[in-house]
Write an enzyme that holds these catalytic residues in place. Sequence first.
Site, PDB file in Angstrom:
ATOM      1  N   GLU A 187       8.561  15.001  17.001  1.00  0.00           N
ATOM      2  CA  GLU A 187       9.047  15.006  15.624  1.00  0.00           C
ATOM      3  C   GLU A 187       8.221  16.011  14.813  1.00  0.00           C
ATOM      4  O   GLU A 187       7.007  15.878  14.718  1.00  0.00           O
ATOM      5  CB  GLU A 187       8.903  13.614  15.027  1.00  0.00           C
ATOM      6  CG  GLU A 187       9.394  13.550  13.601  1.00  0.00           C
ATOM      7  CD  GLU A 187       9.300  12.156  13.016  1.00  0.00           C
ATOM      8  OE1 GLU A 187       8.226  11.558  13.094  1.00  0.00           O
ATOM      9  OE2 GLU A 187      10.319  11.677  12.488  1.00  0.00           O
ATOM     10  N   CYS A 214      13.131  10.833   8.234  1.00  0.00           N
ATOM     11  CA  CYS A 214      12.978  10.286   9.588  1.00  0.00           C
ATOM     12  C   CYS A 214      14.257  10.406  10.408  1.00  0.00           C
ATOM     13  O   CYS A 214      14.199  10.504  11.621  1.00  0.00           O
ATOM     14  CB  CYS A 214      12.487   8.852   9.535  1.00  0.00           C
ATOM     15  SG  CYS A 214      13.441   7.866   8.417  1.00  0.00           S
ATOM     16  N   GLU A 260       9.634   0.833  10.978  1.00  0.00           N
ATOM     17  CA  GLU A 260      10.603   1.945  10.854  1.00  0.00           C
ATOM     18  C   GLU A 260       9.815   3.209  11.136  1.00  0.00           C
ATOM     19  O   GLU A 260       8.999   3.625  10.313  1.00  0.00           O
ATOM     20  CB  GLU A 260      11.173   2.014   9.435  1.00  0.00           C
ATOM     21  CG  GLU A 260      11.963   0.820   9.010  1.00  0.00           C
ATOM     22  CD  GLU A 260      13.328   0.737   9.641  1.00  0.00           C
ATOM     23  OE1 GLU A 260      13.698   1.656  10.415  1.00  0.00           O
ATOM     24  OE2 GLU A 260      14.017  -0.250   9.381  1.00  0.00           O
ATOM     25  N   GLY A 270       2.450   3.010  13.734  1.00  0.00           N
ATOM     26  CA  GLY A 270       3.174   1.770  14.038  1.00  0.00           C
ATOM     27  C   GLY A 270       2.549   1.035  15.212  1.00  0.00           C
ATOM     28  O   GLY A 270       2.405  -0.198  15.224  1.00  0.00           O
ATOM     29  N   LYS A 273       0.851  -1.207   0.000  1.00  0.00           N
ATOM     30  CA  LYS A 273       0.000   0.000   0.000  1.00  0.00           C
ATOM     31  C   LYS A 273       0.881   1.251   0.000  1.00  0.00           C
ATOM     32  O   LYS A 273       1.567   1.524   0.978  1.00  0.00           O
ATOM     33  CB  LYS A 273      -0.894   0.050   1.235  1.00  0.00           C
ATOM     34  CG  LYS A 273      -1.903   1.188   1.131  1.00  0.00           C
ATOM     35  CD  LYS A 273      -2.580   1.485   2.451  1.00  0.00           C
ATOM     36  CE  LYS A 273      -1.943   2.629   3.194  1.00  0.00           C
ATOM     37  NZ  LYS A 273      -1.921   3.925   2.460  1.00  0.00           N
ATOM     38  N   GLY A 305       6.578   4.631   8.764  1.00  0.00           N
ATOM     39  CA  GLY A 305       5.664   5.758   8.971  1.00  0.00           C
ATOM     40  C   GLY A 305       5.775   6.263  10.401  1.00  0.00           C
ATOM     41  O   GLY A 305       6.811   6.112  11.054  1.00  0.00           O
ATOM     42  N   SER A 306       4.715   6.827  10.887  1.00  0.00           N
ATOM     43  CA  SER A 306       4.769   7.465  12.205  1.00  0.00           C
ATOM     44  C   SER A 306       4.669   6.439  13.342  1.00  0.00           C
ATOM     45  O   SER A 306       4.160   5.329  13.149  1.00  0.00           O
ATOM     46  CB  SER A 306       3.631   8.475  12.336  1.00  0.00           C
ATOM     47  OG  SER A 306       2.395   7.807  12.240  1.00  0.00           O
ATOM     48  N   THR A 307       5.134   6.837  14.501  1.00  0.00           N
ATOM     49  CA  THR A 307       5.105   5.954  15.673  1.00  0.00           C
ATOM     50  C   THR A 307       3.666   5.632  16.065  1.00  0.00           C
ATOM     51  O   THR A 307       3.348   4.497  16.431  1.00  0.00           O
ATOM     52  CB  THR A 307       5.887   6.611  16.828  1.00  0.00           C
ATOM     53  OG1 THR A 307       7.252   6.720  16.397  1.00  0.00           O
ATOM     54  CG2 THR A 307       5.841   5.795  18.108  1.00  0.00           C
ATOM     55  N   LEU A 308       2.794   6.622  15.924  1.00  0.00           N
ATOM     56  CA  LEU A 308       1.383   6.412  16.257  1.00  0.00           C
ATOM     57  C   LEU A 308       0.782   5.289  15.398  1.00  0.00           C
ATOM     58  O   LEU A 308       0.121   4.372  15.906  1.00  0.00           O
ATOM     59  CB  LEU A 308       0.620   7.728  16.028  1.00  0.00           C
ATOM     60  CG  LEU A 308      -0.873   7.691  16.282  1.00  0.00           C
ATOM     61  CD1 LEU A 308      -1.141   7.573  17.775  1.00  0.00           C
ATOM     62  CD2 LEU A 308      -1.554   8.951  15.729  1.00  0.00           C
TER      63      LEU A 308
HETATM   64  P1  NAD Z   1       1.672   7.749   8.690  1.00  0.00           P
HETATM   65  O1  NAD Z   1       2.006   6.849   9.805  1.00  0.00           O
HETATM   66  O2  NAD Z   1       0.533   8.650   8.835  1.00  0.00           O
HETATM   67  O3  NAD Z   1       1.397   6.932   7.360  1.00  0.00           O
HETATM   68  C1  NAD Z   1       2.285   5.956   6.865  1.00  0.00           C
HETATM   69  C2  NAD Z   1       1.502   4.933   6.099  1.00  0.00           C
HETATM   70  O4  NAD Z   1       0.643   4.251   7.014  1.00  0.00           O
HETATM   71  C3  NAD Z   1       0.601   5.517   5.013  1.00  0.00           C
HETATM   72  O5  NAD Z   1       0.596   4.636   3.908  1.00  0.00           O
HETATM   73  C4  NAD Z   1      -0.767   5.522   5.697  1.00  0.00           C
HETATM   74  O6  NAD Z   1      -1.831   5.452   4.798  1.00  0.00           O
HETATM   75  C5  NAD Z   1      -0.683   4.273   6.531  1.00  0.00           C
HETATM   76  N1  NAD Z   1      -1.609   4.233   7.673  1.00  0.00           N
HETATM   77  C6  NAD Z   1      -2.173   5.282   8.335  1.00  0.00           C
HETATM   78  N2  NAD Z   1      -2.974   4.830   9.317  1.00  0.00           N
HETATM   79  C7  NAD Z   1      -2.933   3.478   9.281  1.00  0.00           C
HETATM   80  C8  NAD Z   1      -3.534   2.445  10.051  1.00  0.00           C
HETATM   81  N3  NAD Z   1      -4.367   2.714  11.062  1.00  0.00           N
HETATM   82  N4  NAD Z   1      -3.245   1.161   9.766  1.00  0.00           N
HETATM   83  C9  NAD Z   1      -2.399   0.860   8.761  1.00  0.00           C
HETATM   84  N5  NAD Z   1      -1.806   1.797   7.977  1.00  0.00           N
HETATM   85  C10 NAD Z   1      -2.064   3.097   8.238  1.00  0.00           C
HETATM   86  O7  NAD Z   1       3.008   8.506   8.376  1.00  0.00           O
HETATM   87  P2  NAD Z   1       3.266   9.554   7.223  1.00  0.00           P
HETATM   88  O8  NAD Z   1       2.600  10.811   7.654  1.00  0.00           O
HETATM   89  O9  NAD Z   1       2.925   8.990   5.902  1.00  0.00           O
HETATM   90  O10 NAD Z   1       4.853   9.661   7.263  1.00  0.00           O
HETATM   91  C11 NAD Z   1       5.510  10.480   8.177  1.00  0.00           C
HETATM   92  C12 NAD Z   1       6.028   9.682   9.352  1.00  0.00           C
HETATM   93  O11 NAD Z   1       6.743   8.530   8.937  1.00  0.00           O
HETATM   94  C13 NAD Z   1       6.988  10.448  10.181  1.00  0.00           C
HETATM   95  O12 NAD Z   1       6.655  10.312  11.523  1.00  0.00           O
HETATM   96  C14 NAD Z   1       8.346   9.822   9.897  1.00  0.00           C
HETATM   97  O13 NAD Z   1       9.289   9.897  10.885  1.00  0.00           O
HETATM   98  C15 NAD Z   1       7.998   8.432   9.604  1.00  0.00           C
HETATM   99  N6  NAD Z   1       8.987   7.826   8.701  1.00  0.00           N
HETATM  100  C16 NAD Z   1       9.886   6.938   9.224  1.00  0.00           C
HETATM  101  C17 NAD Z   1      10.840   6.361   8.420  1.00  0.00           C
HETATM  102  C18 NAD Z   1      11.831   5.369   8.943  1.00  0.00           C
HETATM  103  O14 NAD Z   1      12.475   4.716   8.172  1.00  0.00           O
HETATM  104  N7  NAD Z   1      11.992   5.222  10.226  1.00  0.00           N
HETATM  105  C19 NAD Z   1      10.881   6.680   7.072  1.00  0.00           C
HETATM  106  C20 NAD Z   1       9.949   7.579   6.582  1.00  0.00           C
HETATM  107  C21 NAD Z   1       9.001   8.140   7.418  1.00  0.00           C
END
Ligand code: NAD
Length: 494
Positions: A398, A299, A265, A247, A189, A242-245
Amino acid sequence: FTYNFDTAAYKGAVTINTGLFIGGEWVDPIEGELIEIRNPATDEVITKVAGGGKADVDRAVQAAKKAYKTTWGLKTTGRERGKALAKLADLIEQNLDEFTALESLNVGKVYANAKHVDVTGTVTVLRYYAGWADKIHGKTIETGENKFAYTRHEPYGVVGSIIPWNFPMNMLAWKIGPAMACGNTVVLKPSEFTPLTALRLADLVNEAGFPPGTLNIVNGYGSSVGQAISEHMQIEKVAFTGSTLTGRRIMKAAADSNLKAVTLELGGKSPTIIFDDADLEQAIKWACMGIFFNMGQVCTAGSRIFVQEGVYDKFLEHFTAAAKGLAEKTGDPFASGTQHGPLVSQAQFDRVMSYIKSGKEEGATVHTGGERHGDKGFFVQPTIFTDAHPGMKIVQEEIFGPVGVVIKFKTEEEVIEQANDTIYGLASHIFSENTSRAIRVAHAIESGMVWVNCANTVEVNVPFGGYKQSGNGRELGEYALETYTQVKAVHINI
Ligand code: NAD
């Protein structure tokens, strides 16, 4: 959908299919809705793409499962899998400018960076894992006279990949490269904000020689498609960036469904530490790149910049000048000379501006920047805060934008304590010409990655990942392979 580029960097038409790519075919969603995709430099709608729902995820999982059992997984050799990955890399490379233009358009990335980091980086990662595909070995273990055991590193089966918007192509490659080299099939996705390059790539999957169903791309919202992947009973592993929340939500969904394996990650609040004995010119260059590259939407961004008192004033003067220089080169991502583009979305723009507001309200000083740039698109000036204290939101949370906080420190002990005073543990950057000190501090910092006298130079063969609430598991390098295989021990009594 066809987009006609007529920019300084690229002229030409790029066509993408806006449906869902399942079982080697483009299909319309069973449920879900159309999603508007915007150009962050202008806030204009580029196109609408299909977003799927739970039923579409299930359809993709069934296709992936069938492919795993019949044409991929243990039915292929590593060499065959490697060949398809390498061919996909070649096909992307042959369309390098198209991919760069799409990535730049959809994410707002500076064209030259999109080309060298995002698209070329994708090719590098796919080639690297193509090379690993036939090198996934088990071990033989002696267990007694006429007895031994051997281990097999078997794929999980169907893997779910959920990726963010800041590096759409790279994140796709980091996920599918090791997963598919190991023999897993994938339901991926993309971020609902940035699916365009993934959709363009899907058109190359069949030509690269991946059997139908091995790689499925289901665009959609996190709350529907992402959630459905996380809780699907036949997905054996989910890999998330993506975000910690989010995750945390994914881990909960995995725990409440089939206890699927989860690698995460997540976010960061990485320290950049500059000692009095640093090569200051280099430290300024890297600190600037460390927080402002990709408009701070990285990140591992060095967002807390600790500077020792002896060089604090000089550092701040030159760092501020560098940020101002970048501000002057803000604009159209496709224009030559641009070094700083927009943030990805209105939501991200609002989020970053609200952190700038909160920093001011909590008593920190905006040393430079702090404002929107221009009157259209999602541009935020490179921003530096000073006079910040450890408890402030801008020091703890962050921001994921071009906002750095510069903090003065006295001693090595003090800066180690402050650097570790965070829920995150993704990365850190240390600047010192004293090798013993640099290594001592590198070992004392609680983070999965440490850069000494440089910042954020990602290498395909070096593990990438975080400590603490920055996640678990490692991507890239040989380490990623461990997270896409499960070990079977076979005991033999001769
Ligand atoms: P996000 O967590 O909002 O979204 C990431 C992905 O998760 C998107 O595809 C989103 O549609 C999906 N998602 C959202 N809610 C979900 C749920 N309930 N269940 C399953 N999937 C869901 O993050 P973002 O706003 O897209 O990206 C920014 C964040 O990602 C920042 O906090 C950044 O630090 C982190 N990030 C981390 C790394 C790393 O390698 N550690 C790399 C890139 C981004």
